[in-house]
Design an enzyme around this catalytic site. Structure first.
Site, PDB file in Angstrom:
ATOM      1  N   CYS A 111      42.881  32.405   0.179  1.00 18.80           N
ATOM      2  CA  CYS A 111      43.553  32.861  -0.832  1.00 18.80           C
ATOM      3  C   CYS A 111      44.666  31.693  -1.730  1.00 18.80           C
ATOM      4  O   CYS A 111      43.895  30.747  -2.325  1.00 18.80           O
ATOM      5  CB  CYS A 111      44.705  34.064  -0.667  1.00 18.80           C
ATOM      6  SG  CYS A 111      45.449  34.974  -2.014  1.00 18.80           S
ATOM      7  N   HIS A 210      41.104  37.628   1.705  1.00 19.73           N
ATOM      8  CA  HIS A 210      41.855  37.400   2.907  1.00 19.73           C
ATOM      9  C   HIS A 210      40.948  37.769   4.224  1.00 19.73           C
ATOM     10  O   HIS A 210      41.029  38.905   4.693  1.00 19.73           O
ATOM     11  CB  HIS A 210      43.079  38.535   2.864  1.00 19.73           C
ATOM     12  CG  HIS A 210      44.119  37.867   2.177  1.00 19.73           C
ATOM     13  ND1 HIS A 210      44.989  36.983   2.566  1.00 19.73           N
ATOM     14  CD2 HIS A 210      44.389  37.975   0.732  1.00 19.73           C
ATOM     15  CE1 HIS A 210      45.941  36.608   1.814  1.00 19.73           C
ATOM     16  NE2 HIS A 210      45.427  37.181   0.618  1.00 19.73           N
ATOM     17  N   GLU A 212      41.714  37.094   7.154  1.00 23.43           N
ATOM     18  CA  GLU A 212      42.336  37.532   8.413  1.00 23.43           C
ATOM     19  C   GLU A 212      42.309  39.003   8.467  1.00 23.43           C
ATOM     20  O   GLU A 212      42.949  39.586   9.720  1.00 23.43           O
ATOM     21  CB  GLU A 212      43.592  36.634   8.414  1.00 23.43           C
ATOM     22  CG  GLU A 212      44.737  37.070   7.556  1.00 23.43           C
ATOM     23  CD  GLU A 212      44.470  36.829   6.329  1.00 23.43           C
ATOM     24  OE1 GLU A 212      45.413  37.259   5.359  1.00 23.43           O
ATOM     25  OE2 GLU A 212      43.376  36.321   5.564  1.00 23.43           O
TER      26      GLU A 212
END
Length: 231
Positions: A111, A210, A212
């Site tokens: 990001c 994202h 994660e």
């Protein structure tokens, strides 16, 4: 064999935890979990001192998500929606980025990390993406990830084992002018740049979404494989 040491940049923000309310260096734990699961030793790097000096002691670097980059860095006045600018974090991460690229350190941008890479190499940003694409799907509400389909280049499709994914998004900015030397490797259906790579570097990949926040750890696995080879 020892685990590769993976530096992950972090926020510095007011935070409340247990009985405390104070300025804190913090990072969503999802980053740590993915790096550890993929075989790395996570080390959180706050924007203090001279983080660029750490590049030679790391096996890989992740520049994590966060607030907006100071638009003065790419010669633009601030948009009214540009926010959470932390100039001290910009200073630390831009120096760390340059050191990582100069040394060939495997790098993954997430990001804000993509935006740091693009601006550090001379690119610019759309400061408020809804003004460009006409919708808010990339960041639907505060603290809420959007799900936006993304088309992948062959290099990214090899990592994800698919040429199209629908990852978690939370960004209201994106690449405007692409920095010289970068190659776009993913796009959303509204043609927003969603991933870039730096050809010729051992591993320099940045995504606007994202990873994660998703269970699929393919991107972290590929990054750790590069860090193990480099180490």
């Amino acid at each position: 064999m020892s685990r590769p040491v993976i530096g992950i940049t972090c926020y510095v923000e007011p935070a409340t935890f247990t009985v405390w309310d104070m300025t804190t260096a913090l990072l969503p734990y999802m980053y740590v979990e993915h790096v550890a699961r993929a075989g790395g030793q996570p080390v959180i790097i706050p924007p203090a001192g001279d983080p660029a000096e750490l590049a030679g002691r790391l096996d890989g670097l992740i520049i994590a998500g966060g607030g907006d980059i100071d638009p003065a860095r790419y010669g633009s006045p601030a948009h009214e929606q540009t926010g959470y600018v932390r100039k001290f974090r910009d200073e630390a991460e831009f120096g760390l980025m340059r050191a990582a690229l100069d040394s060939g350190l495997p790098f993954l941008g997430i990001c804000r990390g993509l935006q740091v890479l693009n601006v550090a190499l001379g690119g610019s940003l759309h400061q408020h993406l809804p003004d460009v694409v006409g919708h808010t799907a990339h960041s639907p509400a505060p603290g809420t990830f959007g799900r936006v389909p993304v088309r992948l280049s062959p290099s990214l499709a090899e990592i994800y084992r698919d040429d199209r994914v629908t990852p978690a998004h939370y960004h209201h900015q994106a690449v405007d002018r692409l920095a010289e030397g970068l190659e776009v490797t993913a796009w959303s259906d509204d043609d927003t740049v969603e991933a870039v790579e730096l050809p010729g570097h051992p591993f320099a990949l940045a995504v606007q979404w994202h990873p994660e926040a998703d269970e699929d750890g393919a991107l972290f696995d590929a990054f750790l494989s590069a860090a193990k080879r480099d180490g």
